[in-house]
Structures are given as C-alpha cells and as structure tokens.
Design a protein around this motif. Structure first.
Motif, PDB file in Angstrom:
ATOM      1  N   LYS A   8      17.301  49.702-121.190  1.00 26.88           N
ATOM      2  CA  LYS A   8      18.069  50.874-121.593  1.00 26.88           C
ATOM      3  C   LYS A   8      17.945  51.160-123.078  1.00 26.88           C
ATOM      4  O   LYS A   8      18.791  51.791-123.655  1.00 26.88           O
ATOM      5  N   GLY A   9      16.938  50.619-123.703  1.00 33.37           N
ATOM      6  CA  GLY A   9      16.672  51.102-125.046  1.00 33.37           C
ATOM      7  C   GLY A   9      16.449  50.115-126.165  1.00 33.37           C
ATOM      8  O   GLY A   9      16.022  50.513-127.230  1.00 33.37           O
ATOM      9  N   ARG A  10      16.747  48.821-125.958  1.00 38.72           N
ATOM     10  CA  ARG A  10      16.557  47.904-127.085  1.00 38.72           C
ATOM     11  C   ARG A  10      15.072  47.612-127.306  1.00 38.72           C
ATOM     12  O   ARG A  10      14.320  47.481-126.342  1.00 38.72           O
ATOM     13  N   CYS A  56      22.814  40.808-131.499  1.00 39.61           N
ATOM     14  CA  CYS A  56      21.797  41.554-130.749  1.00 39.61           C
ATOM     15  C   CYS A  56      20.582  41.945-131.598  1.00 39.61           C
ATOM     16  O   CYS A  56      19.438  41.652-131.254  1.00 39.61           O
ATOM     17  N   GLY A  57      20.891  42.611-132.728  1.00 37.44           N
ATOM     18  CA  GLY A  57      19.822  43.223-133.514  1.00 37.44           C
ATOM     19  C   GLY A  57      18.983  42.248-134.286  1.00 37.44           C
ATOM     20  O   GLY A  57      17.969  42.613-134.889  1.00 37.44           O
ATOM     21  N   HIS A  80      16.435  41.701-131.345  1.00 40.50           N
ATOM     22  CA  HIS A  80      15.936  43.031-131.007  1.00 40.50           C
ATOM     23  C   HIS A  80      15.883  43.873-132.275  1.00 40.50           C
ATOM     24  O   HIS A  80      16.627  44.835-132.425  1.00 40.50           O
ATOM     25  N   ALA A  81      15.025  43.445-133.202  1.00 42.32           N
ATOM     26  CA  ALA A  81      15.007  44.099-134.506  1.00 42.32           C
ATOM     27  C   ALA A  81      14.188  45.382-134.472  1.00 42.32           C
ATOM     28  O   ALA A  81      13.152  45.436-133.809  1.00 42.32           O
ATOM     29  N   ARG A  82      14.720  46.385-135.158  1.00 45.47           N
ATOM     30  CA  ARG A  82      13.942  47.617-135.342  1.00 45.47           C
ATOM     31  C   ARG A  82      13.026  47.435-136.525  1.00 45.47           C
ATOM     32  O   ARG A  82      13.421  46.867-137.524  1.00 45.47           O
ATOM     33  N   LEU A 135      25.944  49.244-123.604  1.00 43.08           N
ATOM     34  CA  LEU A 135      25.088  48.181-123.072  1.00 43.08           C
ATOM     35  C   LEU A 135      25.354  46.831-123.737  1.00 43.08           C
ATOM     36  O   LEU A 135      25.579  45.830-123.056  1.00 43.08           O
ATOM     37  N   PHE A 146      25.719  52.882-119.842  1.00 39.76           N
ATOM     38  CA  PHE A 146      24.892  54.056-120.128  1.00 39.76           C
ATOM     39  C   PHE A 146      23.637  53.589-120.848  1.00 39.76           C
ATOM     40  O   PHE A 146      23.653  52.544-121.486  1.00 39.76           O
ATOM     41  N   PRO A 147      22.555  54.386-120.809  1.00 38.67           N
ATOM     42  CA  PRO A 147      21.431  54.098-121.699  1.00 38.67           C
ATOM     43  C   PRO A 147      21.921  54.177-123.148  1.00 38.67           C
ATOM     44  O   PRO A 147      22.826  54.969-123.460  1.00 38.67           O
ATOM     45  N   GLU A 148      21.326  53.367-123.995  1.00 36.35           N
ATOM     46  CA  GLU A 148      21.849  53.272-125.355  1.00 36.35           C
ATOM     47  C   GLU A 148      21.700  54.562-126.150  1.00 36.35           C
ATOM     48  O   GLU A 148      22.522  54.857-127.009  1.00 36.35           O
ATOM     49  N   ALA A 182      25.333  49.433-137.029  1.00 32.27           N
ATOM     50  CA  ALA A 182      24.777  48.205-136.442  1.00 32.27           C
ATOM     51  C   ALA A 182      23.673  48.551-135.447  1.00 32.27           C
ATOM     52  O   ALA A 182      22.620  47.918-135.435  1.00 32.27           O
ATOM     53  N   TYR A 183      23.918  49.574-134.630  1.00 33.97           N
ATOM     54  CA  TYR A 183      22.920  49.954-133.627  1.00 33.97           C
ATOM     55  C   TYR A 183      21.602  50.368-134.298  1.00 33.97           C
ATOM     56  O   TYR A 183      20.525  50.010-133.865  1.00 33.97           O
ATOM     57  N   GLN A 226      20.763  49.483-137.227  1.00 33.17           N
ATOM     58  CA  GLN A 226      20.387  48.401-138.136  1.00 33.17           C
ATOM     59  C   GLN A 226      20.143  48.896-139.552  1.00 33.17           C
ATOM     60  O   GLN A 226      19.179  48.504-140.212  1.00 33.17           O
ATOM     61  N   TYR A 270      22.295  43.825-141.680  1.00 37.54           N
ATOM     62  CA  TYR A 270      22.743  43.827-140.287  1.00 37.54           C
ATOM     63  C   TYR A 270      23.924  42.892-140.038  1.00 37.54           C
ATOM     64  O   TYR A 270      24.900  43.242-139.382  1.00 37.54           O
TER      65      TYR A 270
END
Lengths: 136, 221
Positions: A43-45, A129-130, A133-135, B94, B111-113, B165-166, B168, B172
């Motif tokens: 779902k997007g990560r 999480c991040g 799952h780093a951007r 999520l 939901f999708p993020e 945070a989402y 980043q 973080y």
C-alpha cells in the motif's frame, strides 16, 4: 611452468581469502533490496534496503535469521545458504496467502530483534517504520 | 527514551484517556440526575401527526435553516471534512495497523497510504482555516483566548508530525518521537479540555435532543 606458478598463486590467494573472511557466504553483495510488493498487498511503503554484512559483523549466527522450523527446532542445513538458491528464499514458505506472509515474517523478525537488541546492547538500530522503509 | 514513550507513557496516556472519559461521562449523568418532573405536560406528544414523505423531506430541509448550513455554510463544510478526516486517518492508517498487528495480533483494514496522506492534508488545511478564522475574523477573535490556540495546536500536532514522519522530512527519529509524544498529549487532554466534545457531542446532540422529544425530559440541565 610460469603459467602453473600463477595458477598455484591464485588458488593460494583464494583459499586465504576464504579462510580470512570465514566463508564464501561473506563474499556476497552487502546491499539487498527486500521488495515484497508483489508477495503481499503493498500500500505504498518503499522497499527496504537490507545490509547483510552489518548483521554478520554484529556477530549474528546465520541461523539466527535463516530458519526452517520443524517441531520448534531450526533444522536448516547451513550449506544450503548460497546465493541464488531458490529454496532458501523467505517467500518459499511465507506465502502471500498465509497469516505469516512475507511482510509479516520480515516485520516480526526484523522489528522483534531490533527492539530487544536496542534494549540489551543500548545501541541505536532502526526501529521506526521509515528507518527501514527509507525514502531516497 | 524510546522504551519510556512507547511503554509506560503510552499506557498511562490511554488509561488517563479512558478513565477520564468515564469520569466525565458519569459526572454528566450525576449532575443531571435530579428529576424535573415525572410526567411532563408536553403538548401534542400523544398525537403523532402522520406526514407524507414529501412533507417529511420539506420539513427536514426547513429545519436546516436553524443550523450552520444556513448561517455559515463554509464553516459547516470545513468542520465536517475536518472531523471525518481526523477520525478516519489514524484509524485506517497502514503503519498504525501494522504496529497493532505486531503487538496484539489484530490489525484493522487500512487505506492505501497515498489516500491517508490526502486525509492528513485535508486535516491540516482545515486547521489552517480555523486558525485564520480565529486570527482574522473579528467576531471569532473576540471570543478567542490563548486556550483556544493551545487546544487547536494539541489537535493539529499529531497530524503535522505524522505528515512529516510519513514524508521523512527533517530528522526522522526526532519527528517520530514528537509524533508519539504529541499523540499521547492529545489522549491525556481529551477528557479535561474542550476536546472532550469527542464524548459530549453525542450526549448534547442525541441525549439532550431525545430528552425533549422521545423520553420526555426527565433530567435537569
């Protein structure tokens, strides 16, 4: 005669390398991309970049992570652990339709170990999480 | 630090949140327990006039005139969007559900993020709208004190830090710690500030309403 010398030298060098690094397994690539977006509902990560060597350097036994459980015992044969062997892939057992699918398996194993590791060793390891799952 | 804010602080925040709401709820009923009358003489309550469906709709639309729809439609839209997104975003997020699943073995559907990301943006835009209203609208500013800004900040902070945070942005770890702390602060303050309308809305809107229609007012307000 000269060619033979070079061959012998190369074999000696290879053996020393293997002896010094412990095993052939260490020689594999350090960075791996763990992308289970096909295996579980993604779902997007972003996918996780996993550093294999850091975990070896931290003194972890191969079977601390790699496993094949039978009656609660890890019966995995370590000689199976060679790069490219499809039988040792996590998704081999942790199929998408299972409760413990690949996403669940990674989350439990990675987060579970990191949380205890940080508590016991007082060292900072990724736990939110991040951080895995780093951007970019 | 992490063990503290994710362990005892979190439990404490939830305990204060639940007990606080129970306390406020019981206080609400205790304070209104005294009966005003036993059989209130409400005229016309016995005889129900049968309405046609059309009349029912017309009456319903007419009653909207007494609500925010008529007096301030923009505020009505913004506040509705704000509350819907504010409730949906954290529940069906999520990452929250993955964490819940990790620790309790149960997680809700998510939901999708990218969608929750939009919900968060809506919440933040609405917060900005409320802030502007308090700052620049004379009739609102007149009844605004520091407390109102503080409550708005408490409500907005978990969403702002969650958004950061989402994506980043910034450091973080710091953002995550702030996110957890601000959410805990929100839980603690809900029962004791005007954020308590999370519970009281239902009492005001439905209980008091029904007291004056179906159940014939047996409480003292």
């Amino acid at each position: 005669m000269k060619l033979d010398c070079i061959r012998v030298l190369m074999i000696i060098m290879l053996t020393t390398m293997i002896a010094l690094t412990g095993s052939v397994l260490m020689a594999q690539q350090d960075k791996m991309i763990l992308d289970s977006s096909n295996a579980s509902q993604n779902k997007g990560r972003p996918a996780v970049t996993f550093f294999h060597n850091r975990h070896v350097e931290a003194g972890l036994d191969c079977k601390a992570c790699h496993h094949l459980y039978q009656k609660g015992k890890n019966i995995l044969d370590e000689s199976q652990l060679v790069e490219g062997n499809p039988a040792i892939r996590c998704s081999q057992c942790h199929a998408a339709q299972l409760r413990l699918n690949v996403q669940q398996a990674f989350h439990s194993q990675c987060i579970g170990c990191h949380v205890t590791y940080q508590k016991e060793k007082k060292k900072t390891v990724p736990r939110y999480c991040g951080e895995c799952h780093a951007r970019k | 630090m992490y063990d503290l804010i994710e362990g005892p602080f979190l439990s404490l925040a939830f305990i204060i949140f639940v007990l606080g709401l129970l306390y406020q709820g019981s206080r609400f009923f205790q304070l209104t327990r005294k009966k005003e009358w036993i059989a209130p003489p409400l005229p016309g309550a016995e005889k129900r006039v049968k309405k046609s469906v059309g009349q029912f709709i017309i009456d319903g639309l007419a009653s909207v005139k007494g609500t925010l729809w008529k007096t301030d439609p923009l505020m009505m839209i913004v506040t509705s969007a704000f509350h819907v997104c504010l409730i949906l975003a954290p529940i069906f997020l999520l990452a929250h559900n993955v964490l819940l699943d990790q620790s309790w073995g149960i997680g809700l559907w998510s939901f999708p993020e990218s969608f929750t990301d939009w919900l968060t943006i809506v919440v933040l835009i609405c917060v900005a709208f409320f802030l502007m209203r308090r700052l620049f609208l004379a009739r609102v500013r007149a009844i605004t004190s520091f407390y109102d800004y503080f409550v708005l900040l408490i409500a907005a902070a978990p969403f702002l830090t969650g958004y950061l945070a989402y994506h980043q942005w910034f450091d973080y770890r710091t953002v995550m710690i702030l996110h957890i702390l601000t959410a805990e602060l929100m839980l603690i303050t809900v029962p004791f500030t005007k954020l308590g309308h999370m519970l009281f809305f239902f009492l005001y809107r439905f209980l008091i309403g029904s007291e004056y229609s179906f159940t014939r007012g047996s409480r003292t307000w």
